[in-house]
Each structure stands twice: as structure tokens, then as C-alpha cells.
Design an enzyme around this catalytic site. Structure first.
Site: not given
Length: 485
Positions: A334, A431
Site C-alpha cells: 500500500c 493487505h
């Protein structure tokens, strides 16, 4: 009416989250439809709820897992995600509500309380029991006007409170007696009793302490809970945990993680931390990235540009360059993925002031922040290892460039991330990829570590059962019967 109880602490980090999770699992094991609730949470560890793709704190996601019930945005109606020293992004019922500095946020609280009470009513519908977690402490009486996290909620929703004191940090008698002394009569009347948490040793040695607390407060003790060893196998809740994490147990593979000020969703690393042959090192500012690390992981960030500046200020950009020259590998997740590129642009000032900054230049990609936020649970396949992945996405920004032609994964049918030409640098927006046992096994095999990998999700479930069993043993039987039947 649905039965409800609220756990508030004499301070932060007294173990409320784990106790609520344990009670949720204990209730579920007894056949009850229990649900967790936290009016206000402050954490950059967020999850994507099951009911429509909004954000909640990871702690409430864990507690819903403990309760064996789908997670909902209404379980954590107000989530504050710190972006700076005194300002946060505000998530209300799963969606971005706005941004505010601490003083401005105080003025928003009356409006937010109505959302909190609405969400509490929704969570309560059809539930046998709602277990509520407070935030911080009701002893912070300077925050009592407009409070929505502790007694402000409890008094409006008429939910009785159990106060939790942490004996491990010392001063538990004073913290309980002091809380009793400074609360208003109305708030004090909401407290039905207290629990001592994190006790080590012979519980009978604290009998005189319990008697003293009773003399000062008149509150009954609902139990003395020992140090819960299984709690270390549960996902980390927030950055307070990072203050206690440093060098992991010695292992065959050393992985380094630089701890940046706005680190987010670092529970991505928990499955690696649980592996016995991995030494996971959380590197604090002022320390160098270890030269013998085989892998460096850049985790998520709530503010990529600001954390990139802090990374450089710590000298970690030079450490990373040296690591790569030695043949080391890097994974960015991310915000960490965005940092690995050549440039990060924020023309609309989404993370703060309008800015652009050079990235680390380890991937041939560039990122531009965009106002639309991607928030969803996702199914994916690792492009490198062709194994299934399951995780979630919470990010702002669009990343593109030549290295994206070699994606790290295919998420929901769409190519994601980037891998460098030499295959040693990888970035992704997914994630949770280390939670895939098959992916983790393949990754570690690429470093020469073979063998079966533990089922991480099962280990979390087993830890929840162990916590529940300990609570059933050490909490007052009469109180548990009244609560759980």
C-alpha cells in the site's frame, strides 16, 4: 431490550480489546448471538467490514471474528485515523466524513454521538448481548463534555460499565480509587464493578489489594485475570503495540520493518512474526536497518508523502539502497508500495498541502493521489507463485508505470502492483497477503526455508478460544452467569 455491558479502562492499553474479544468468544461458545461495539476508535489499523465495504478498526474486526458474526461498519461508527501530530481523518459508519484537528473534533462530537447511538441500535437489533469497548479512560474528565467514547456514551445508552485496571504497569489500586474519586456522581453510578487485568503470579497475594479497592470505592471485584499468553497470537491493534516490539526471536531468516510515524495496518506482519524460523525486526527511528536482513518490508502508511520524508530523515533510504546492492529483497504494501516508485504526487492536497516528492526509485512506477478511496475485501491470486490470496484494499492513489506490466497479483480479476525486472522489488495494494499460508510458504521457500507452514487463521481462532477459557476460569462465576446466562 438487548443486554449490554461496557468495558472501560483506567487508562489506555489496559487490555480492553482482548477482554472484549475473549468475552465475545465465550458468549459465542455458549450459543449466544453476541456482538462487539466501540463508539470511537483511534487507529490506523483498519479493516474492511463485511456489510458493504466500509472501514472499521481492526480490533472490532477481530472481536466480530471472536463472536463468530459478520463484521459491520456499525460496530465501530467513529474511527479516527491520525494523519499528523494533531489531526486525523474521520471515518463515520465506514465512510470518510472529513478531517479535523483535535480542537475542531471536539466541536463535532455532539453531531457524531447521534451516529454512534444509531449504530448501537442497529448492532443491538437481534443480538443477545452487546459487549462495548471504551477508549482511553473515563478518568480523562477534561474530555467529559461532549464525550462519545466512554461515559458520554454509557449514560446516553444506559449501558452499565465494568472498569478494567492493569496491574502489570503498577499503581492499579490508585488508578481505580482515583477514577472513583474524580468521576461525577452520575458517571460513578454507571460502574457496576471492576476487573484486574494482566496479573502475574499467585492471585491470593492480591487479596488485600482487592479489600483496599473495595474500601475506597465500594465496587465489587469481578475477577483477577492473569497475563494472557495467547493474546500475543492475536492481531496487533494499534501503534501502542509497536512500542514493545523490537527484535524478534532469533530465526533463520531476518526481516526488517522500518517503523514510520504514520504506519498503518502493520498487523499484515503478524503471520510472519508467528513463524518460528523468522526473526522480524521492527526498526525504530535512530536505528539503522540491519545489514544482515534478507528482506525489508515497507508497510502501509496513512500519509505516504510525510512518511517518505521521515524515512529519508532517518537515513533509511541509504540503508535500503545498500540493502538492494547487497542483493536484498524489498516488499512494499500500500503506502510502502507507493514509496518504492519514482514519484508520488498529491496535486489536490489530499494528504495535506499539495505536494510532490521523489520516491525511492526502486520500482519504475509513479503514484498520483486521487480523491476516490478504494475500500473493499478482495480475492486474489499471486502472479509470482500462482497461489490464492485473500485480503483487503484501503488506499488512495493510482499507481502506474513500466513495472506494472509485471504485476505482483491479480485482484478481483484486475492486475495489481508491480515487480522489478530483477524480481527483487515487489509492491502491492493488497493487505493480508502474508496471511495466505500458501503464499507465505512459497515466499519463505524462495529464501531457502522449507517445511509446512502453520494455518495462521486457525492459530488466531485457537488463541481466541484460549483467552475465552482463561476468562471463564478467572472471572467471577456469578457475574458471568448474570451476563451470559
Amino acid at each position: 431490550m438487548t443486554k449490554a455491558i461496557m468495558l472501560q479502562g483506567t487508562g489506555s492499553d489496559v487490555g480492553k480489546t482482548v477482554l472484549v474479544a475473549g468475552l465475545c468468544r465465550l458468549a459465542a461458545n455458549r450459543g449466544l448471538n453476541a456482538k462487539p461495539f466501540k463508539p470511537q476508535n483511534m487507529s490506523n489499523n483498519a479493516a474492511v467490514a463485511d456489510d458493504g465495504g466500509g472501514e472499521i478498526g481492526r480490533a472490532q474486526w477481530l472481536q466480530s471474528l471472536a463472536a463468530r458474526t459478520p463484521s459491520s461498519v456499525h460496530m465501530n461508527p467513529v474511527l479516527l485515523k491520525p494523519q499528523s501530530e494533531n489531526g486525523s481523518q474521520i471515518i463515520v459508519q465506514g465512510r470518510v466524513f472529513g478531517q479535523a484537528k483535535a480542537r475542531d473534533y471536539q466541536r463535532l462530537k455532539p453531531q457524531l454521538l447521534e451516529h454512534v447511538l444509531q449504530s448501537f441500535a442497529i448492532v443491538s437489533e437481534g443480538a443477545d448481548l452487546v459487549i462495548v469497548e471504551g477508549a482511553g479512560s473515563p478518568a480523562e474528565i477534561n474530555l467529559r463534555p461532549g464525550d462519545i467514547a466512554n461515559m458520554g456514551f454509557a449514560t446516553r445508552a444506559k449501558v452499565p460499565v465494568v472498569l478494567v485496571g492493569d496491574i502489570d504497569r503498577g499503581g492499579v489500586i490508585a488508578s481505580l480509587a482515583g477514577t472513583h474519586a474524580i468521576l461525577s456522581d452520575g458517571d460513578r453510578a454507571m460502574i457496576s464493578g471492576y476487573v484486574i487485568n494482566k496479573f502475574r503470579g499467585d492471585v491470593s497475594l492480591f487479596d488485600d489489594g482487592i479489600a483496599a479497592i473495595s474500601r475506597f470505592t465500594g465496587w465489587p471485584c469481578f475477577g483477577v485475570v492473569p497475563w494472557l499468553k495467547a493474546a500475543c497470537r492475536l492481531p496487533a491493534e494499534d501503534s501502542v503495540v509497536l512500542e514493545r516490539l523490537a527484535k524478534g526471536a532469533s530465526g533463520a531468516l531476518k526481516i526488517a520493518v522500518p517503523v514510520l510515524p504514520r504506519i498503518a495496518n502493520f498487523d499484515d506482519l503478524d503471520p510472519l512474526r508467528a513463524e518460528p524460523d523468522i526473526e522480524l525486526v521492527f526498526v525504530k527511528p535512530g536505528d539503522r536497518l540491519p545489514g544482515d536482513a534478507a528482506l525489508v518490508i515497507l508497510p502501509g502508511s496513512k500519509s505516504t508523502i510525510a512518511d517518505l520524508a521521515d524515512l529519508r530523515a532517518a537515513g533509511w533510504d541509504r540503508d535500503l539502497d545498500a540493502h538492494v546492492r547487497r542483493g536484498g529483497r524489498v516488499i512494499g504494501i500500500c503506502g510502502g508500495y507507493q514509496m518504492l516508485g519514482r514519484m508520488v504526487r498529491d496535486p489536490l492536497g489530499i494528504e495535506g498541502a499539495s505536494a510532490e516528492t521523489p520516491g525511492l526509485g526502486l520500482l519504475d512506477v509513479e503514484t498520483e493521489m486521487a480523491p476516490e478511496k478504494t475500500v473493499r475485501n478482495s480475492l486474489a491470486v499471486s502472479a509470482e507463485y500462482d497461489v490464492p490470496l485473500a485480503g483487503y484494499q484501503i488506499h488512495l492513489g493510482v499507481t502506474a508505470g513500466p513495472d506494472c506490466a509485471s504485476p505482483s497479483a491479480v485482484i478481483d480479476g484486475v492486475a495489481d502492483g508491480a515487480v522489478s525486472a530483477d524480481r527483487r522489488i515487489m509492491g502491492t495494494y493488497l493487505h493480508g497477503l502474508f496471511g495466505s499460508d500458501a503464499y507465505r510458504s512459497k515466499l519463505l521457500e524462495s529464501f531457502g526455508l522449507s517445511g509446512d507452514r502453520r494455518n495462521y487463521r486457525q492459530s488466531v481462532d485457537e488463541a481466541l478460544d484460549e483467552v475465552a477459557s482463561e476468562l471463564e476460569t478467572h472471572l467471577d462465576k456469578g457475574w458471568l452467569t448474570a451476563l451470559l446466562g
